[in-house]
Design a protein around this motif. Structure first.
Motif, PDB file in Angstrom:
ATOM      1  N   LYS B 266      23.304 116.355 101.560  1.00 40.27           N
ATOM      2  CA  LYS B 266      24.477 116.989 101.810  1.00 40.27           C
ATOM      3  C   LYS B 266      24.327 116.677 103.637  1.00 40.27           C
ATOM      4  CE  LYS B 266      26.543 121.598 101.308  1.00 40.27           C
ATOM      5  NZ  LYS B 266      26.614 122.647 101.157  1.00 40.27           N
ATOM      6  N   SER B 295      32.435 111.414 105.172  1.00 35.18           N
ATOM      7  CA  SER B 295      34.216 112.326 104.662  1.00 35.18           C
ATOM      8  C   SER B 295      34.175 111.967 103.862  1.00 35.18           C
ATOM      9  CB  SER B 295      34.587 110.904 105.711  1.00 35.18           C
ATOM     10  OG  SER B 295      36.278 111.547 105.197  1.00 35.18           O
ATOM     11  N   ARG B 296      33.128 110.082 102.972  1.00 32.51           N
ATOM     12  CA  ARG B 296      33.949 110.553 101.229  1.00 32.51           C
ATOM     13  C   ARG B 296      32.688 111.548 100.557  1.00 32.51           C
ATOM     14  NH1 ARG B 296      31.566 105.377  99.981  1.00 32.51           N
ATOM     15  NH2 ARG B 296      30.836 105.354 102.553  1.00 32.51           N
ATOM     16  N   HIS B 297      31.340 111.617 101.298  1.00 34.90           N
ATOM     17  CA  HIS B 297      31.068 112.125 100.366  1.00 34.90           C
ATOM     18  C   HIS B 297      30.769 114.142 100.864  1.00 34.90           C
ATOM     19  CE1 HIS B 297      28.934 108.400  99.975  1.00 34.90           C
ATOM     20  NE2 HIS B 297      28.509 108.865  98.557  1.00 34.90           N
ATOM     21  N   HIS B 298      31.314 114.399 101.674  1.00 33.35           N
ATOM     22  CA  HIS B 298      31.969 115.839 102.199  1.00 33.35           C
ATOM     23  C   HIS B 298      30.280 116.284 102.431  1.00 33.35           C
ATOM     24  CE1 HIS B 298      34.437 119.180 101.322  1.00 33.35           C
ATOM     25  NE2 HIS B 298      34.534 118.884 102.783  1.00 33.35           N
ATOM     26  N   TRP B 300      27.438 116.520 106.675  1.00 37.48           N
ATOM     27  CA  TRP B 300      27.568 117.172 107.993  1.00 37.48           C
ATOM     28  C   TRP B 300      26.538 115.484 108.458  1.00 37.48           C
ATOM     29  CZ3 TRP B 300      31.088 120.049 108.853  1.00 37.48           C
ATOM     30  CH2 TRP B 300      31.930 121.653 107.387  1.00 37.48           C
ATOM     31  N   HIS B 326      37.589 112.409 111.101  1.00 36.89           N
ATOM     32  CA  HIS B 326      36.617 113.669 110.142  1.00 36.89           C
ATOM     33  C   HIS B 326      36.453 115.098 109.762  1.00 36.89           C
ATOM     34  CE1 HIS B 326      37.992 109.722 107.620  1.00 36.89           C
ATOM     35  NE2 HIS B 326      37.134 109.276 108.849  1.00 36.89           N
ATOM     36  N   ARG B 328      32.890 115.729 110.446  1.00 38.69           N
ATOM     37  CA  ARG B 328      32.084 116.408 109.884  1.00 38.69           C
ATOM     38  C   ARG B 328      30.831 116.678 110.440  1.00 38.69           C
ATOM     39  NH1 ARG B 328      33.795 118.171 106.025  1.00 38.69           N
ATOM     40  NH2 ARG B 328      31.718 118.449 104.929  1.00 38.69           N
TER      41      ARG B 328
END
Lengths: 496, 496
Positions: B266, B295-298, B300, B326, B328
């Motif tokens: 995460k 960004s792709r995996h949302h 941090w 993005h 993140r």
């Protein structure tokens, strides 16, 4: 070698007011970096010669050279003698050059918090008024604070300590301050403290967070007062604890319910001096019974003595911690209300077996409390100024409470019944007319008056309609003006 | 009416040096309270007449009267006109009068922490040296801090703000300070910050605790550098996260391993400017690839830019946050190393969607950062003093690093190989001889020299033997004396 639109992008960057604080070369560097990051300038693409770009932008060539040098240092461009500058082809990845899609940007706008983070966010946190106005509760009068004396003592301790004061501090707190705190709580609060058992923190809120996490695991039960101080309940909720409300009567929390509870709990949270919000003082027999309960069940008593300094009828009852020969009580104190909120110093008096674990945990949270403030506060206490300030403020607050009670009786009779407390910084009031609590609070807010509705402090729905009126931070004139405004607002509600 | 032993107990209380700070009447009150709590004076038992007790103790009758009045006020005794004072019979409970059994006392000595509390305790926390001595790492030189200037600015802001400075502060931080921080990180660190996205905290440790709890739930995975900064790993462990170590090479964390990881995570924790402890700067392509991954995996990116102010070879590479279109990346900065550790001000630059949740959560942790320090720091930054101080210290530290590297080469050759970093406050060294790391660290400590062994920073066992040498806080003379001492200690180990 820039397309017209690219040149325009760079020019827009230079002119943008948000970038005014940045020197010219940094703005040029940042603009070109952005073209590269956005993919507008792809890998291998040539950059304009410095001379040409300088002319187009109307800046010196040195400025453009400085921008290119930084782009090169950061790996964005390659520079080849004789042939100029090119966007770098990055070895390991090319995926980096990806502009966020609209979908990705949209998705990324969600905060994507953890479950516990989401719960903390939706609790609303503990917000304090930055410019307190009547009748915001829990706020001390800071206009009377001897700030010049405080500054003089700070100069004194800094002259003595010098840059030594700038180092990391003992995570348990400055020893001189811990001594002063122990002496104070022993004498004034009947505690059994020693400097070795004091842990200096930034606030009672931090103390509650620390206790909740160190003493209980998620899902474990803690008895709380019903109604209860919202800051405590939110700290316990944030730590994932199961809060079990126990009714409060005129003698404080109904200890028998705790003793009779078949499931039990790992801890109980108490505000024994002046229960928040009712103002009740916990009776001696209940204190002793709760100590006995905690000892038999190996449970903890978390005693929040948040405003016991301000007791207006004789001396306040000694704290639970001082009665507890079983080392089950954690005593929480704070200087937020006795000195000033911006100070950020609170403390706990711990059972000996908790001193090391709590100190270690505190280093993981945020290290230690700021050094200069600790040095100054220790000197302030040692010099007797703390005791003197408390005595002065106690006189002022007692007078203000009496005035507010009189004003409420005079101007709000038939609407509101004051429940004059024997201590603390706020007075609970019951709504005796037919105005619903929420309407009263909103009507007050519309005329610039703050009141905390009592219902929000109850876990169950059985609260009597009413609100808290803070009085300590407001002069008699401010109190009178505010009561008159409130009376007008409430009468308007009743008529409508 | 006291038995002789009871009178002796009271007399012992009066004479005990620990109670010297208490007035006489409070000591008498406390001694009798103890007799009641211990059950030595049972419910209904009469107390001596005030006159008699005053004579026995050799004090005035008023003193005893004051003690009895307080006992009465607290509910310990009943007073009946004409017949004297008696230990109260408490209505609700008699169980209160229970002396702790030896068994209960023994059991209560165990700290009885929660599972998470126990884990935090056993992590050992994050301890800093209170009196730093060579080669304690991560410590800035505070003897050169312009403390008088700081005090002058504080007087200035307090003259302007007056007691207004004593109120609760904005939990997000003082607006003027947030502006100054945003300007600074934009200009010096290539960040994309605005005052609205800055959250002022007390330390980077608090920032890590906040991120760990708000962004991840217990058991969720976070990629960390291998080796890693211990304070971060402990904060993540304390929050119950699963730390997944990812190797670091000369280009920083090996981003491809993160991208290829089938399970994902995460979040990722990075020290991109000067990796702790290796000193490596994270390469640009890896930075971009990690942003793309996040960004792709949302996910941090938690970027700890703890000592980037001190970069000795050209300008430091811009931070990851500034490259991230993005939103993140959470950028963590601190004034602990750039100004002084006792200040307790750190900050985060947040993606817009996290500003509110993080600010709310911060109010649950400890409210806000102390006001006077924030006002003073804002003025210090606005006046250009922060930039000037950084420049001065950068020069001093660069010189000290060069001197230390020279000293190590001269006096420790064959034993230790310096890995001269391009920035930061410490130099990693590898042990090239046959001395095991732990032995080297202990031998140094025996002669008063601090070094942090590198193995402790590795989650896996594959560390090269070596240690970190802090250099920033020590003069050339102090560095030389310490290197000579260390050389003596290490050579003695080799001979033995």
């Amino acid at each position: 070698m820039f397309r017209h639109s690219q040149l325009e992008t760079v020019q827009a960057w230079l002119a943008h007011p948000a970038h005014a604080a940045m020197p010219l070369h940094a703005r040029i560097q940042r603009a070109i970096r952005q073209l590269i990051l956005d993919g507008a300038l792809g890998p291998g693409k040539p950059l304009p010669a410095t001379r040409g770009l300088a002319q187009s932008l109307g800046v010196s060539r040195d400025t453009v050279e400085a921008a290119y040098a930084q782009l090169h240092a950061e790996g964005f461009i390659d520079r080849r003698v004789g042939s100029g500058s090119f966007v770098a082809r990055m070895g390991e990845f090319t995926a980096g050059y990806r502009r966020p899609t609209r979908e990705a940007l949209r998705r990324n706008q969600a905060p994507n918090l953890s479950r516990r983070g989401n719960a903390m966010f939706h609790s609303g946190g503990v917000r304090e008024m930055l410019q307190p106005r009547p009748f915001a509760h829990g706020v001390p009068e800071t206009r009377a604070f001897p700030l010049q004396l405080w500054e003089r003592l700070e100069r004194q301790v800094l002259r003595e300590a010098g840059t030594q004061a700038l180092h990391h501090g003992d995570p348990q707190g400055l020893e001189a301050l811990r001594h002063a705190i122990a002496d104070y709580v022993n004498l004034q609060r009947g505690a059994r403290a020693t400097a070795e058992r004091v842990l200096v923190l930034t606030s009672s809120q931090q103390a509650m967070t620390l206790c909740a996490n160190m003493l209980l695991d998620p899902g474990e039960r803690i008895f709380i007062e019903e109604p209860v101080y919202y800051g405590a309940r939110k700290a316990f909720d944030a730590a994932g604890l199961e809060c079990v409300p126990v009714d409060v009567d005129r003698q404080g929390i109904m200890a028998q319910k705790i003793i009779d509870d078949p499931t039990g709990a790992k801890a109980v949270f108490l505000t024994p001096s002046h229960q928040f919000p009712t103002g009740a003082t916990l009776a001696l027999d209940r204190r002793l019974a709760l100590i006995d309960w905690a000892s038999r069940h190996h449970a903890w008593i978390i005693e929040d003595d948040y405003d016991s300094e301000f007791h207006y009828a004789g001396k306040p009852t000694a704290c639970v911690q001082g009665l507890d020969a079983h080392d089950r009580t954690i005593y929480i104190g704070t200087f937020t209300k006795s000195l000033f909120p911006g100070l950020r110093i609170g403390y706990v008096v711990l059972p000996p077996q908790l001193v090391k674990p709590m100190t270690v945990a505190r280093t993981l949270l945020d290290g230690h409390t700021a050094s200069i403030a600790q040095l100054t506060l220790a000197r302030f206490m040692e010099g007797g100024h703390f005791g003197a300030h408390i005595r002065t403020m106690r006189g002022i607050y007692a007078e203000r409470l009496e005035i507010l009670a009189g004003l409420v009786r005079r101007h709000l009779s038939g609407l509101v019944e004051p429940q004059v407390p024997i201590g603390g910084l706020q007075m609970p009031c019951l709504l005796t007319g037919d105005i619903p609590e929420q309407e009263a609070v909103l009507a007050a807010r519309r005329v610039g008056i703050e009141m905390l509705g009592l219902s929000s402090l109850h876990a169950t729905g059985k609260a009597q309609a009413g609100f808290l009126m803070g009085f300590a931070a407001y002069t008699p004139e401010e109190l009178e003006a505010a009561v008159l405004k409130l009376a007008g607002a409430l009468k308007a509600v009743r008529r409508s």
